[in-house]
Each structure stands twice: as structure tokens, then as C-alpha cells.
Write a protein that holds these residues in place. Structure first.
Motif, PDB file in Angstrom:
ATOM      1  N   VAL A   1       0.845  -1.196   0.000  1.00  0.00           N
ATOM      2  CA  VAL A   1       0.000   0.000   0.000  1.00  0.00           C
ATOM      3  C   VAL A   1       0.876   1.240   0.000  1.00  0.00           C
ATOM      4  O   VAL A   1       1.858   1.317   0.753  1.00  0.00           O
ATOM      5  CB  VAL A   1      -0.936   0.003   1.229  1.00  0.00           C
ATOM      6  CG1 VAL A   1      -1.702   1.321   1.333  1.00  0.00           C
ATOM      7  CG2 VAL A   1      -1.906  -1.176   1.158  1.00  0.00           C
ATOM      8  N   VAL A   2       0.523   2.199  -0.832  1.00  0.00           N
ATOM      9  CA  VAL A   2       1.225   3.488  -0.873  1.00  0.00           C
ATOM     10  C   VAL A   2       0.189   4.606  -0.858  1.00  0.00           C
ATOM     11  O   VAL A   2      -0.982   4.394  -1.162  1.00  0.00           O
ATOM     12  CB  VAL A   2       2.120   3.615  -2.125  1.00  0.00           C
ATOM     13  CG1 VAL A   2       3.174   2.530  -2.156  1.00  0.00           C
ATOM     14  CG2 VAL A   2       1.286   3.588  -3.399  1.00  0.00           C
TER      15      VAL A   2
ATOM     16  N   PHE B   1      -1.530  -2.347  -4.174  1.00  0.00           N
ATOM     17  CA  PHE B   1      -1.053  -3.190  -5.273  1.00  0.00           C
ATOM     18  C   PHE B   1      -1.151  -4.627  -4.770  1.00  0.00           C
ATOM     19  O   PHE B   1      -0.493  -4.992  -3.784  1.00  0.00           O
ATOM     20  CB  PHE B   1       0.378  -2.824  -5.647  1.00  0.00           C
ATOM     21  CG  PHE B   1       0.498  -1.444  -6.230  1.00  0.00           C
ATOM     22  CD1 PHE B   1       0.516  -1.257  -7.608  1.00  0.00           C
ATOM     23  CD2 PHE B   1       0.574  -0.319  -5.406  1.00  0.00           C
ATOM     24  CE1 PHE B   1       0.606   0.015  -8.154  1.00  0.00           C
ATOM     25  CE2 PHE B   1       0.673   0.952  -5.947  1.00  0.00           C
ATOM     26  CZ  PHE B   1       0.689   1.122  -7.320  1.00  0.00           C
ATOM     27  N   VAL B   2      -1.977  -5.420  -5.440  1.00  0.00           N
ATOM     28  CA  VAL B   2      -2.328  -6.743  -4.939  1.00  0.00           C
ATOM     29  C   VAL B   2      -1.940  -7.842  -5.927  1.00  0.00           C
ATOM     30  O   VAL B   2      -2.230  -7.736  -7.126  1.00  0.00           O
ATOM     31  CB  VAL B   2      -3.848  -6.825  -4.664  1.00  0.00           C
ATOM     32  CG1 VAL B   2      -4.269  -8.256  -4.337  1.00  0.00           C
ATOM     33  CG2 VAL B   2      -4.236  -5.889  -3.522  1.00  0.00           C
TER      34      VAL B   2
ATOM     35  N   PRO C   1       7.536  -5.670  -7.165  1.00  0.00           N
ATOM     36  CA  PRO C   1       8.986  -5.481  -7.299  1.00  0.00           C
ATOM     37  C   PRO C   1       9.690  -5.660  -5.949  1.00  0.00           C
ATOM     38  O   PRO C   1       9.337  -4.994  -4.962  1.00  0.00           O
ATOM     39  CB  PRO C   1       9.115  -4.038  -7.797  1.00  0.00           C
ATOM     40  CG  PRO C   1       7.861  -3.355  -7.335  1.00  0.00           C
ATOM     41  CD  PRO C   1       6.797  -4.403  -7.359  1.00  0.00           C
ATOM     42  N   LEU C   2      10.626  -6.579  -5.875  1.00  0.00           N
ATOM     43  CA  LEU C   2      11.325  -6.877  -4.625  1.00  0.00           C
ATOM     44  C   LEU C   2      12.811  -6.602  -4.766  1.00  0.00           C
ATOM     45  O   LEU C   2      13.393  -6.764  -5.843  1.00  0.00           O
ATOM     46  CB  LEU C   2      11.120  -8.351  -4.246  1.00  0.00           C
ATOM     47  CG  LEU C   2       9.675  -8.858  -4.146  1.00  0.00           C
ATOM     48  CD1 LEU C   2       9.671 -10.354  -3.846  1.00  0.00           C
ATOM     49  CD2 LEU C   2       8.901  -8.085  -3.083  1.00  0.00           C
TER      50      LEU C   2
ATOM     51  N   VAL D   1       9.540  -5.185  -0.576  1.00  0.00           N
ATOM     52  CA  VAL D   1       8.900  -4.521  -1.701  1.00  0.00           C
ATOM     53  C   VAL D   1       9.533  -3.150  -1.926  1.00  0.00           C
ATOM     54  O   VAL D   1       9.700  -2.363  -0.983  1.00  0.00           O
ATOM     55  CB  VAL D   1       7.383  -4.357  -1.452  1.00  0.00           C
ATOM     56  CG1 VAL D   1       6.735  -3.609  -2.611  1.00  0.00           C
ATOM     57  CG2 VAL D   1       6.720  -5.710  -1.272  1.00  0.00           C
ATOM     58  N   MET D   2       9.875  -2.864  -3.168  1.00  0.00           N
ATOM     59  CA  MET D   2      10.447  -1.552  -3.528  1.00  0.00           C
ATOM     60  C   MET D   2       9.299  -0.623  -3.895  1.00  0.00           C
ATOM     61  O   MET D   2       8.877  -0.553  -5.057  1.00  0.00           O
ATOM     62  CB  MET D   2      11.450  -1.722  -4.671  1.00  0.00           C
ATOM     63  CG  MET D   2      12.673  -2.530  -4.286  1.00  0.00           C
ATOM     64  SD  MET D   2      13.906  -2.635  -5.613  1.00  0.00           S
ATOM     65  CE  MET D   2      13.078  -3.767  -6.726  1.00  0.00           C
ATOM     66  N   LYS D   3       8.786   0.065  -2.884  1.00  0.00           N
ATOM     67  CA  LYS D   3       7.589   0.877  -3.092  1.00  0.00           C
ATOM     68  C   LYS D   3       7.826   2.099  -3.988  1.00  0.00           C
ATOM     69  O   LYS D   3       6.876   2.664  -4.526  1.00  0.00           O
ATOM     70  CB  LYS D   3       7.009   1.308  -1.744  1.00  0.00           C
ATOM     71  CG  LYS D   3       6.411   0.146  -0.966  1.00  0.00           C
ATOM     72  CD  LYS D   3       5.647   0.614   0.242  1.00  0.00           C
ATOM     73  CE  LYS D   3       4.965  -0.571   0.941  1.00  0.00           C
ATOM     74  NZ  LYS D   3       4.202  -0.138   2.129  1.00  0.00           N
ATOM     75  N   ASP D   4       9.108   2.468  -4.146  1.00  0.00           N
ATOM     76  CA  ASP D   4       9.383   3.605  -5.024  1.00  0.00           C
ATOM     77  C   ASP D   4       9.124   3.235  -6.489  1.00  0.00           C
ATOM     78  O   ASP D   4       9.105   4.119  -7.355  1.00  0.00           O
ATOM     79  CB  ASP D   4      10.822   4.107  -4.843  1.00  0.00           C
ATOM     80  CG  ASP D   4      11.868   3.045  -5.115  1.00  0.00           C
ATOM     81  OD1 ASP D   4      13.045   3.413  -5.301  1.00  0.00           O
ATOM     82  OD2 ASP D   4      11.522   1.829  -5.157  1.00  0.00           O
ATOM     83  N   GLN D   5       8.910   1.957  -6.744  1.00  0.00           N
ATOM     84  CA  GLN D   5       8.588   1.539  -8.108  1.00  0.00           C
ATOM     85  C   GLN D   5       7.096   1.317  -8.287  1.00  0.00           C
ATOM     86  O   GLN D   5       6.638   0.840  -9.323  1.00  0.00           O
ATOM     87  CB  GLN D   5       9.337   0.231  -8.433  1.00  0.00           C
ATOM     88  CG  GLN D   5      10.853   0.404  -8.452  1.00  0.00           C
ATOM     89  CD  GLN D   5      11.579  -0.840  -8.901  1.00  0.00           C
ATOM     90  OE1 GLN D   5      11.007  -1.710  -9.548  1.00  0.00           O
ATOM     91  NE2 GLN D   5      12.865  -0.919  -8.578  1.00  0.00           N
TER      92      GLN D   5
END
Length: 480
Positions: free
Chosen positions: A416-417, A431-432, A467-468, A474-478
Motif C-alpha cells: 500500500v502506498v 497493489f495486490v 517489485p522486490l 517490496v520496492m515501493k518507489d517503483q
């Protein structure tokens, strides 16, 4: 400059307000009007009711109800009985609220059934008292117990990046000193009529609202649910002078104010989200406010910084002001904002590990916010180290929301962002990676049934994978 409050406890303050302001109006809630003297008497009798119910000094009681005269009487009555207040967010669903009630050790739960068409049930074994219908408030023999400045006043739960709310413990003395400073900076004064839109379960409404009003002799007008037409009606009818709130409040006011008599408005206070310079200009140019204060605070410390009268628009909008009396601020090497001073919490309830992580051995509170300091010592918040986002003035924590969504049988992975929203500032987007059949509408509806509305994601994007990085995070900036 005073370094301590004039009173030793909130109950002492309430009694002092009765003697200082007597027959002046303390609370106006619809047709119900209480003077300071009447409020103090109701508080003493409610303290007696708590004692008769077997609640003693240090016992905790949870209060899960909207802004109202009853909330005020219940809270101050509990404190006068020597109890510890545990406010609960009215937007919480049963599972969220019951977790707080149980972990706080609350011996009773006070509710207002029917609010938002809901029934507020308690967890097993905890007695539930309805503020409106059970006849509990004011039903006891007048009682005043000795309460000291170092006694615990409240446990206010705030979510963390671990996803589990933590109980912030604060004393009477800390609260009183912080509220006196807030009164000075906000220029609150006797006779002000203070429309409190901010929820009482939040320190903005409870402490900078109720406690501050008792200090200065301001009349409290509680508002249970924000409705711009109701706000405008009350400003006109009751000649409201003080109207704090998040930036969304002032956006709404500017859009709907045409043709209304708002000439009584004098003080605006905000700071829950970034404020455009143009909004600051419009608040002071198009509305009657003569004083606008912005600031930075957190449950773990209260109000830490604030703007000062005479600060330029750009400083009021672009920074959160300078440190309040009794606080120090510095930036860590990674630009995290560190805070030290009298207001820093006593710790997180039953969580010494989280307390040690938040407050270092030198007494600095690590806020998780990233900041900059300008040449005049004003603080600018530039980001959130702890991944939090703000929805209409409420803090939302992705880890907590993700924990709820993972309980859905069709959700295998989720991140979640916060994404921009014109009205609320930010809202949640999830994002699921699904493990079964579920639609966006179904998952959003499911989430809204199980968590507060401000936490529930407004958007769902389905992915085959997230994206990990090399460690599996998780790379939330992506994600956006």
C-alpha cells in the motif's frame, strides 16, 4: 516564561475554570448549554458514578464516541475519579477498537450507539455504557480524588510502521504545560467561541481543544461530523471566533462561504498536511481570520513547533515554524527529525522495545519524519521515513492496512502506498497479487467493512508480482 503549568492536574484545571469563569458558557452542543460551573458539577458527579462502578485511581476506561457534551463530561469525570482516559477512533471497526480496549486493560467502554447508524459493541468481559441513554453521567455523589502532575492522564493509541497501534502514555503535567503554550501561540483568549471540528479522540481536538478551552475560558462547540453547511450555520448563529482544522476544512469554507456572515472568525490553526502558499493567502485575505497558526506535532510529544504572528505567507505555508518553549529539535545524519523536551511521552504502553527504539538514551524522540531547517530555525517536513501518508488529516500506515488486506482469502501479496488526491491530500492505493478471483470493487468494499474509512484503499491495482529487492522487501518507489 513559565516552565511549568499553573495547575497540577486536568481535574484541578476544570475546577479552576469553574471558579474563574463561573456562569460563562463552557459548552454549547445543540440545545444543551453548560456554564463552567455546571460543567464542573457534572464532572464531579460523573467522577462519583465511576467510583460507584468500582473504578479506582489508575484504572483505564475507553471512550469510543463522537464529539459531544457527553464526551467532555465523561472524560473529565473519569480523570477527576483518578482514572486514565483511552480515546478510541469512532471510524474504527469492531476488530480495530476491541484490540485497543483489550490491550489498554480498560475496565469499561463508553459509547454512543446510533452514531453513523452503528452499534458500538465491546469485547467480551468489558462493560459497555451508552453516554446518551444509560443515565450514567452525573449520576453519582460528587467526588474529587487527588491527582498529581506526574500521574498518567491518558493512553492515546497511534499506529506504527509495524502495523499494530501503540499506546502513547502522557501525564497530566505534560498535557497542561503543552496546552498552555498552545494557547499562547494560537492567541486563544477568554470569551472565544471555539468550534471543535477535530475529533476528541485525537490530541488536536482533546488537548488543543478541550483542555486549552478550560485554560483560557473559551466556549467549546463540539461538532460530531464535519459538514460545511453545519459549520457555516454555527459560525453565523453562535458567533464562532476560533476554527482550527486540516487544510481541507478551509478549502471547503472558501468554496461555500459566499453570502454568509463569518465576520466573527478570528483564529485559524492548521498543520495536518502541506499547505499551498495560495491557500494561506486566501484564508487571511478572503476570510475574516486575523491570525493563522501552523505547526507540527505528534501524539508522542504534542505540539513541537509552531509559526509565530507576523511570519510571512511563505514561511507559514512552507514550514511548520520554530520549536515551542521547552522543546529542542535537531536533524539526524539521514535528516530524520529528532525531538527532545518535557512533552515527550512516558513511553509506549507495555512495549519497552518500541519505546527504546523511539526514544534514545539521550532523550531524543525519533519521529520518523524527514526535515530541513531554514536559516531562521524553522522546520520544513520533506518526507516520512516511516512510510506514513495523511488522509484528510488522519495518519494512515501502510503496514497496518496491508495486514488487514492479507486476511482476505484472495490476497496473496499486497503493498500500500499513498497517492495524491485533490480533496484529501493523499489516499491509499493497494497493489495486490491475487490468489483467487476478486474484483477491485469487491476488495474495496470488503476493506471498508473491516477498517476505518480513511485507511481503506480507494484504488486497487492487480499485479502478477511485486517489485522486490535482494532481501525480499517490496520496492515501493517503483509503485505509483
Amino acid at each position: 516564561m513559565n516552565t511549568t503549568a499553573r495547575w497540577h492536574s486536568i481535574p484541578e484545571l476544570v475546577r479552576s475554570a469553574a471558579s474563574r469563569f463561573g456562569d460563562a458558557e463552557a459548552v454549547v452542543d445543540g440545545d444543551r448549554r453548560l456554564t463552567f460551573a455546571e460543567l464542573a458539577e457534572q464532572v464531579r458527579r460523573t467522577a462519583g458514578a465511576f467510583a460507584s462502578a468500582g473504578l479506582g485511581p489508575g484504572d483505564r476506561v475507553a471512550l469510543w464516541a463522537p464529539n459531544s457534551a457527553e464526551w467532555i463530561v465523561a472524560a473529565f469525570g473519569l480523570l477527576t475519579a483518578g482514572g486514565v482516559l483511552v480515546p478510541v477512533n469512532t471510524r474504527f471497526r469492531d476488530e480495530e477498537a476491541h484490540d485497543i480496549v483489550v490491550r489498554s486493560g480498560a475496565k469499561a467502554l463508553l459509547v454512543q450507539n446510533g452514531f453513523l447508524d452503528r452499534e458500538f459493541a465491546g469485547p467480551p468481559g468489558v462493560p459497555v455504557i451508552d453516554l446518551k441513554t444509560d443515565g450514567f453521567l452525573g449520576s453519582g455523589e460528587p467526588l474529587e480524588r487527588e491527582v498529581g502532575e506526574d500521574d498518567l492522564a491518558d493512553i492515546v493509541f497511534t499506529s506504527g510502521t509495524t502495523g499494530r497501534p501503540k499506546g502513547v502514555m502522557t501525564t497530566h503535567g505534560q498535557t497542561l504545560r503543552g496546552c498552555e503554550e498552545w494557547c499562547r501561540l494560537a492567541q486563544l483568549r477568554a470569551g472565544d467561541r471555539y468550534l471543535i471540528v477535530n475529533p476528541f479522540f485525537h490530541i488536536f481536538g482533546y488537548k488543543a481543544g478541550l483542555v486549552a478551552s478550560m485554560i483560557r475560558g473559551a466556549t467549546v462547540l463540539p461538532l460530531a461530523v464535519f459538514d460545511v453547511e453545519r459549520v457555516l450555520e454555527l459560525v453565523e448563529k453562535e458567533r464562532v471566533t476560533v476554527l482550527p482544522g486540516p487544510p481541507t476544512l478551509y478549502h471547503s469554507l472558501l468554496a461555500a462561504a459566499g453570502g454568509r456572515d463569518l465576520s466573527s472568525l478570528r483564529v485559524a490553526v492548521t498543520g495536518s498536511a502541506d499547505i499551498p502558499v495560495e491557500l494561506v493567502r486566501r484564508i487571511t485575505a478572503e476570510l475574516p481570520f486575523s491570525h493563522l497558526m501552523t505547526g507540527y506535532g505528534l501524539t508522542e510529544a504534542g505540539t513541537v513547533t509552531a509559526s509565530r504572528p507576523g511570519d510571512p505567507y511563505e514561511a507559514v505555508a512552507g514550514t511548520v515554524g520554530r520549536p515551542c518553549e521547552g522543546f529542542e529539535i535537531r536533524l539526524a545524519d539521514d535528516a530524520e527529525v529528532l525531538v527532545r523536551g518535557y512533552g515527550v511521552m512516558r513511553g509506549y504502553l507495555d512495549d519497552p522495545a518500541a519505546t527504546a527504539e523511539a526514544i534514545d538514551p539521550d532523550g531524543w524522540l525519533h519521529t520518523g519524519d524527514l526535515g530541513e531547517l531554514d536559516a531562521q530555525g524553522r522546520l520544513r517536513i520533506v518526507g516520512r521515513k516511516k512510510d506514513m501518508f495523511v488522509v484528510g488529516g488522519f495518519n494512515a500506515y501502510p503496514a497496518e492496512i496491508e495486514g488487514f488486506l492479507l486476511k482476505h482469502p484472495a490476497v496473496a501479496q499486497v503493498a500500500v502506498v499513498g497517492v495524491p488526491d485533490e480533496r484529501l491530500g493523499q489516499v491509499g492505493k493497494a497493489f495486490v497479487v491475487p490468489s483467487g478471483e476478486v474484483s477491485e470493487a469487491e476488495l474495496i468494499a470488503w476493506a471498508r467493512e473491516r477498517m476505518a474509512g480513511f485507511k481503506a484503499p480507494r484504488q486497487i491495482e492487480f499485479r502478477t508480482e511485486l517489485p522486490l529487492n535482494a532481501t525480499g522487501k517490496v520496492m515501493k518507489d517503483q509503485l505509483s
